[in-house]
Design a protein around this motif. Structure first.
Motif, PDB file in Angstrom:
ATOM      1  N   VAL A  13      -1.533   9.227   4.951  1.00  0.00           N
ATOM      2  CA  VAL A  13      -2.494   8.129   4.931  1.00  0.00           C
ATOM      3  C   VAL A  13      -2.594   7.537   3.533  1.00  0.00           C
ATOM      4  N   LEU A  14      -2.548   6.227   3.483  1.00  0.00           N
ATOM      5  CA  LEU A  14      -2.618   5.507   2.220  1.00  0.00           C
ATOM      6  C   LEU A  14      -3.838   4.578   2.285  1.00  0.00           C
ATOM      7  N   ILE A  55       1.696  -5.152   1.533  1.00  0.00           N
ATOM      8  CA  ILE A  55       1.573  -3.735   1.874  1.00  0.00           C
ATOM      9  C   ILE A  55       1.863  -3.536   3.360  1.00  0.00           C
ATOM     10  N   LYS A  56       1.245  -4.384   4.188  1.00  0.00           N
ATOM     11  CA  LYS A  56       1.440  -4.227   5.630  1.00  0.00           C
ATOM     12  C   LYS A  56       2.916  -4.365   5.994  1.00  0.00           C
ATOM     13  N   ALA A  57       3.592  -5.299   5.328  1.00  0.00           N
ATOM     14  CA  ALA A  57       5.016  -5.497   5.610  1.00  0.00           C
ATOM     15  C   ALA A  57       5.800  -4.228   5.316  1.00  0.00           C
ATOM     16  N   VAL A  75       0.087   5.810   7.670  1.00  0.00           N
ATOM     17  CA  VAL A  75      -1.068   5.037   8.129  1.00  0.00           C
ATOM     18  C   VAL A  75      -1.684   4.322   6.940  1.00  0.00           C
ATOM     19  N   TYR A  76      -1.944   3.029   7.120  1.00  0.00           N
ATOM     20  CA  TYR A  76      -2.539   2.237   6.030  1.00  0.00           C
ATOM     21  C   TYR A  76      -3.993   1.956   6.351  1.00  0.00           C
ATOM     22  N   VAL A 120      -7.346  10.391   2.634  1.00  0.00           N
ATOM     23  CA  VAL A 120      -6.083   9.739   2.308  1.00  0.00           C
ATOM     24  C   VAL A 120      -5.287  10.595   1.330  1.00  0.00           C
ATOM     25  N   HIS A 121      -3.987  10.380   1.334  1.00  0.00           N
ATOM     26  CA  HIS A 121      -3.126  11.129   0.427  1.00  0.00           C
ATOM     27  C   HIS A 121      -2.768  10.340  -0.815  1.00  0.00           C
TER      28      HIS A 121
END
Lengths: 333, 425, 295
Positions: B31-32, B53-55, B77-78, B103-104
């Protein structure tokens, strides 16, 4: 005797709210930073209310006191970090400096601007805030627009572990303590002579003057108290917590607007009002950013308009009317 | 008694074993988190960043098949939240990301200021913290252990342009510097000033102007009087737009004008039209820049992520068709380097990820990535310089990445008004 | 050399000041009649700027045509917000009206943000330049200046020659008295608020003729603060005072830049702003009725 204690009953709901916030923050994972934000709003609302709620004067440049309070903490840490063995004292020095500097600024502002009334006062205080910020940037005082970044020096004093603990936990606890102090001072003012004097002033300043009340004196007392308190809040919430500052961020007038919204939402001039206002404002803002990112202001603006028009006495103001004559009356002021 | 011992031992083993397996199973996703600036003063750069980022997250999950960890691929996972470009929200949202979303890694908010705001909180929870819009060098002088810079630091912004102009015109001497008084632009100014002096330029004018300025006429009148040959300046988008426009209003003509940020954005051309001809500007990234798997092979570093074309295509899916600019690219690079670090560490433990970052030397569509192991400051990524030529942005520096030649000197504003374009013959 | 620069900057300052003055008249009119400080002032300027931009880029219409369009849009907005919000706040404490106008401003900004976006936009209306020895002036700036003077003059004529204008002045001086004399005070409030907002939106057109870039939903904030200083210079409650206040402000802001720049280690832009707020405080202290009022 018991009646004397009973006068302080209204503090119970306020302190209970802070305690609950603290406990939720401590015990529920992920809630601490949210709690910190809510308490920050409570604290600035409480401080702002001491002046605005009691006198009806709108200080639009109120954020100037927060800015200078932050400078107090920043200057203390960035100048004293090399002195060995100062340790925790550096924070105390910073806090004292924050109170002194914001107090001194409020004396200066009060001496001149408090002669003005209504819109003139509001505009004059905006002028003070903007002028002060541009003086810092223009004459390059305290690093000018470069601000002060003291994260490194802060770590130098306390070591990495402690420094991080202070800025993410203790700074917030200090803010709670200042918020508690703010509530206490508010109630003392309300119960004391100053409260009556300011109430008279709020109703009709000229009449109060004619009655022989030293209006200016009480106005200035309330002004200085309010300014020093918020300076202290900012010293912890912005100085100690963020460990850097840029003048254009800490003299940002939108924080004054947030103070006004909080106080008006909760009920100006009441003790519980700023707490209620801060919780409603902070929580709704927080959830909106998570549920509908980007839409919060579009939703807030009409709500504010409706509140201003429909119930200007705020949540606690309405509540106060409702509980009149019941047992709760003693607790909600 | 003996039986009891055995029983408890078995139970103990079972529980311990279960703990071990759940621990291993726990990494079923990486997770980011991101306190994104979707509204408020950085809304423009912030929304670009979120498209980028989504791209790249989509590329990782769909093309790369996820993040390879412990021998299998798990999804990335964003988790973005809107921080309204405000510092209170940044700290509380990072707190939430760290504890509730667990988140990591965290992608910092846009701007040097907000990157600084979040750093102590990320540090407290010990989560890798990727600066994608915080160029100021000062962030990385504070001793943060988990901060990693993806983009080029501010002091290097104008270095390429200065080199290029020195090469194009060895006789040019008089240089004017006029930058915005913001953390980022001041750093750019400092780097540019030092580098220009080293290359023998004489600084004849050196001033700043405040953020949110809405009239630069007084500064530009003084600048005109200093008679510079070359101007370096800028800060963010609005002031850059104003700067170029008012230079034209006052008819200030120089041989070259290099401005940060504004020049690279398509809106600059939309707002100013032909006035932009010949203006140059450094960019963290530009569409068409020649970073490719082949280029990576040439310099001998591994390649990771989508190609430039793939990135732009993916980003357009999220932007509603708008062309991504370098704010999208620098942000898009953040999940790529993060995923690579996780794969290299083969773990989601923060210290292992951070250690993996130190070992990385990698090329993505955004350029190269290598950091200073102690501070996290970016050392390898290089800027490109673009120039507006006939209504198009052309990469003119460095020569190995260039898609065209520099047009020098810049046409005067009067010539531009008559339709002269800065296309080299 | 410095003399030429100073003269050039003062010329630019005078012209900008005229536009600033025009951009403040609406604020002063509303305060003078209703006693409401419009904290959302800048948002209405932004509406004017977008009107110009959209007319120019979408329909190819010159900014000159945008002036009457903006006036109509502004007056419509003014009537709308008066009858929905402001009407309930004229007798309320300052706090309520300050917050309400702020919220109106935010509402406008956010609505524009969601319909048009946060990009900083600009347009190119090139109608030539005049080169003087001391400075260069694009014609669009000169049109903006002339336009400001004409609008100020029209307002003056409306005030002094028409019945409605006279009634507005009567309400400004003594609202109870005017009511007794048969003036429909509520209508005058509505009309003044609408004209005030109309002027403000129109000034947005003129400002973009002066500075045709940087048009975005949040552009108004800086103008709100400037308008406060200018309004105080002119006496806060006087629209013409505001116009002259604008001229003085423009001269100070641009003229002192060159002088501050002579002192090393100062940031001259920030100092000009500091100076303008210092002047604001001094005037509020010494002569809160403004520089230009005799009384």
């Amino acid at each position: 005797m018991s009646s004397k204690i009973a006068r302080y009953y209204p503090l119970i709901p306020v302190y209970a709210a802070y305690l609950i916030l603290f406990l939720i923050g401590r015990n529920v994972t992920g809630m601490w930073q949210l709690m910190a934000m809510l308490v920050f709003y409570c604290a600035i609302g409480q401080a702002f209310n001491i002046f605005l709620g009691m006198t009806g004067y709108v200080d639009f440049g109120y954020v100037a006191f927060m800015g200078i309070g932050t400078y107090g903490m920043a200057l203390s840490i960035s100048h004293l970090y090399q002195i060995e063995g100062l340790g925790m004292w550096v924070i105390l020095i910073g806090a004292v400096l924050a109170i002194l500097m914001s107090g001194a600024l409020s004396v200066a502002v009060g001496a001149v601007a408090l002669r003005l009334r209504g819109a003139y006062f509001a505009i004059a205080t905006i002028g003070v805030n903007e002028g002060f910020r541009f003086l810092i940037e223009g004459a390059k005082i305290w690093g000018g627009s470069e601000g002060i970044i003291f994260s490194g020096q802060f770590t130098h004093i306390f070591g990495r572990k402690t420094a991080s603990l202070i800025s993410t936990t203790w700074a917030d606890i200090f803010v709670i303590l200042v918020a508690c102090l703010g509530a206490f001072v508010t109630l003392r003012f309300m119960l004391g002579k100053i409260g009556y004097a300011l109430m008279a002033l709020r109703e009709d300043e000229d009449a109060a003057k004619v009655m022989g009340i030293n209006v200016t004196k009480y106005k200035i007392i309330a002004f200085i108290t309010s300014a020093s308190l918020v300076g202290l809040v900012a010293a912890f919430a912005w100085g100690l917590k963020l460990t850097y500052l840029f003048p254009d961020e800490i003299f940002d007038i939108s924080y004054t607007v947030e103070c006004i919204i909080i106080v008006l939402l909760g009920g100006a001039g009441t003790l519980l009002g700023p707490v209620a206002g801060a919780l409603i404002y902070g929580l709704s803002k927080y959830w909106l950013t998570i549920i509908l990112p980007g839409f919060q202001l579009l939703i807030f603006a009409p709500i504010i308009i409706v509140i201003v028009v429909a119930f200007p006495e705020g949540v606690v103001g309405v509540l106060k009317r409702r509980v009149r004559g019941t047992v709760l009356e003693k607790f909600i002021v | 008694m003996k039986e009891y011992c055995l029983k408890s031992a078995i139970i103990f083993m079972a529980v311990f074993g279960l703990l071990l397996t759940t621990n291993a199973l726990a990494v079923d996703k990486v997770v980011l988190g991101h306190p994104a600036c979707l509204s408020g003063k950085f809304a423009k750069a912030g929304s670009q960043a979120s498209w980028g980022i989504k791209a790249c997250v989509k590329w990782i999950n769909e093309v790369n098949g996820g993040v390879k960890i412990g021998g299998k691929k798990v999804p990335l996972v964003y988790k973005p939240y809107d921080c309204e470009s405000k510092k209170e929200m940044v700290t509380s949202l990072i707190g939430r990301l760290a504890t509730i979303e667990k988140v990591h890694g965290i992608i910092a908010a846009y701007s040097s200021g907000l990157t600084l705001t979040g750093a102590p909180v990320a540090e407290k929870y010990g989560i890798p913290y990727l600066s994608q819009g915080g160029a100021s060098n000062r962030i990385f002088q504070q001793g943060f252990q988990y901060a990693v810079q993806v983009l080029s630091p501010a002091t290097l912004y104008q270095a390429g342009a200065v080199d290029m102009l020195r090469k194009a015109d060895p006789s040019a001497k008089r240089m004017a510097l006029a930058f915005e008084d913001s953390e980022f632009a001041r750093m750019v100014l400092r780097g540019a000033e030092k580098h220009a002096k080293e290359l023998g330029f004489k600084i004849v004018f050196n001033r700043t102007y405040p953020k949110h300025v809405n009239d630069l006429t007084p500064l530009l009148s003084d600048l005109k009087a200093a008679k510079p040959e070359i101007i370096l300046g800028g800060g963010h988008f609005p002031d850059g737009q104003l700067f170029a426009r008012q230079m034209s209003d006052l008819d200030i003509n120089v041989k070259a004008l290099s401005m940060i940020v504004a020049v690279t954005l398509p809106a600059f051309r939309e707002a100013l039209g032909a006035k932009t001809e010949g203006i140059v500007g450094p960019a963290q990234w530009e569409f068409g820049v020649k970073y490719s798997p082949a280029a990576a092979k040439k310099v001998g570093v591994p390649w990771f992520g989508p190609t430039n074309e793939e990135f732009v295509k993916l980003a357009k899916e999220f932007s509603g068709g708008k062309t991504p600019d370098y704010h999208a690219a620098e942000a898009g690079a953040a999940p790529l380097v993060f995923v690579k670090a996780v794969e290299l560490a083969n773990s989601v433990e923060p210290d292992k990820i951070r250690a993996a970052f130190n070992k990385m030397d990698l090329m993505t569509f955004f350029g190269e990535f290598k950091i200073n192991p102690d501070t996290g400051l970016q050392t390898r990524h290089s800027m490109v310089v673009v120039q507006w030529q006939g209504g198009k942005k052309v990469i003119v520096w460095p020569e190995e990445a260039a898609t065209g030649k520099l047009y020098y000197p810049m046409p005067t504003f009067a010539e531009k008004a008559k339709g002269k374009v800065a296309v080299p013959r | 050399m410095i003399g030429i620069q100073l003269a050039g900057n003062l010329t630019q300052g005078l012209i900008l000041g005229g536009v600033y003055g025009m951009a403040t008249m609406g604020l002063s009119l509303i305060f003078g009649v209703l006693g409401v400080v419009n904290v959302g002032h800048g948002a209405f300027i932004m509406i004017g700027a977008f009107t110009t931009l959209l007319l120019f880029t979408q329909l190819g219409l010159s900014p000159i045509i945008a002036i009457p369009v903006a006036l109509v849009i502004g007056m419509a907005l003014g009537f709308f917000f008066y009858y929905t919000v402001i009407i309930r706040l004229t007798e309320a404490p300052e706090l309520a009206s300050l917050l309400a106008t702020f919220a109106i401003g935010t509402l406008l900004e956010e609505s524009v943000k969601f319909t048009i976006g946060t990009e900083f936009r600009g347009y190119n209306w090139d109608v030539g330049k005049i080169s003087l020895h001391i400075t260069t002036l694009p014609m669009s700036k000169i049109y903006a200046f002339v336009g400001s003077i004409l609008i100020a003059l029209l307002l003056y004529l409306w005030f002094s020659k028409t019945r409605a204008g006279t009634a507005v002045r009567a309400v400004m001086q003594d609202r109870k008295g005017a009511g007794v004399c048969g003036v429909n005070v509520n209508w005058i409030y509505a009309l003044s608020f609408a004209i005030g907002i109309g002027l403000t939106v129109t000034s947005g057109v003129l400002l973009t003729m002066f500075i045709p870039v940087g048009i975005n939903p949040y552009m108004g904030g800086a103008y709100t603060l400037k308008a406060f200083v200018i309004a105080v210079l002119g006496g806060l409650a006087s629209p013409y005072g505001a116009f002259f206040g604008g001229l003085i402000f423009g001269l100070i802001e641009n003229g002192t830049y060159t002088l501050f720049a002579l002192v090393p280690s100062l940031e001259p832009f920030a100092m000009t702003r500091f100076l303008s707020f210092l002047i604001l405080l001094l005037i509020l202290l010494i002569k809160p009725t403004g520089l230009l009022r005799a009384k």
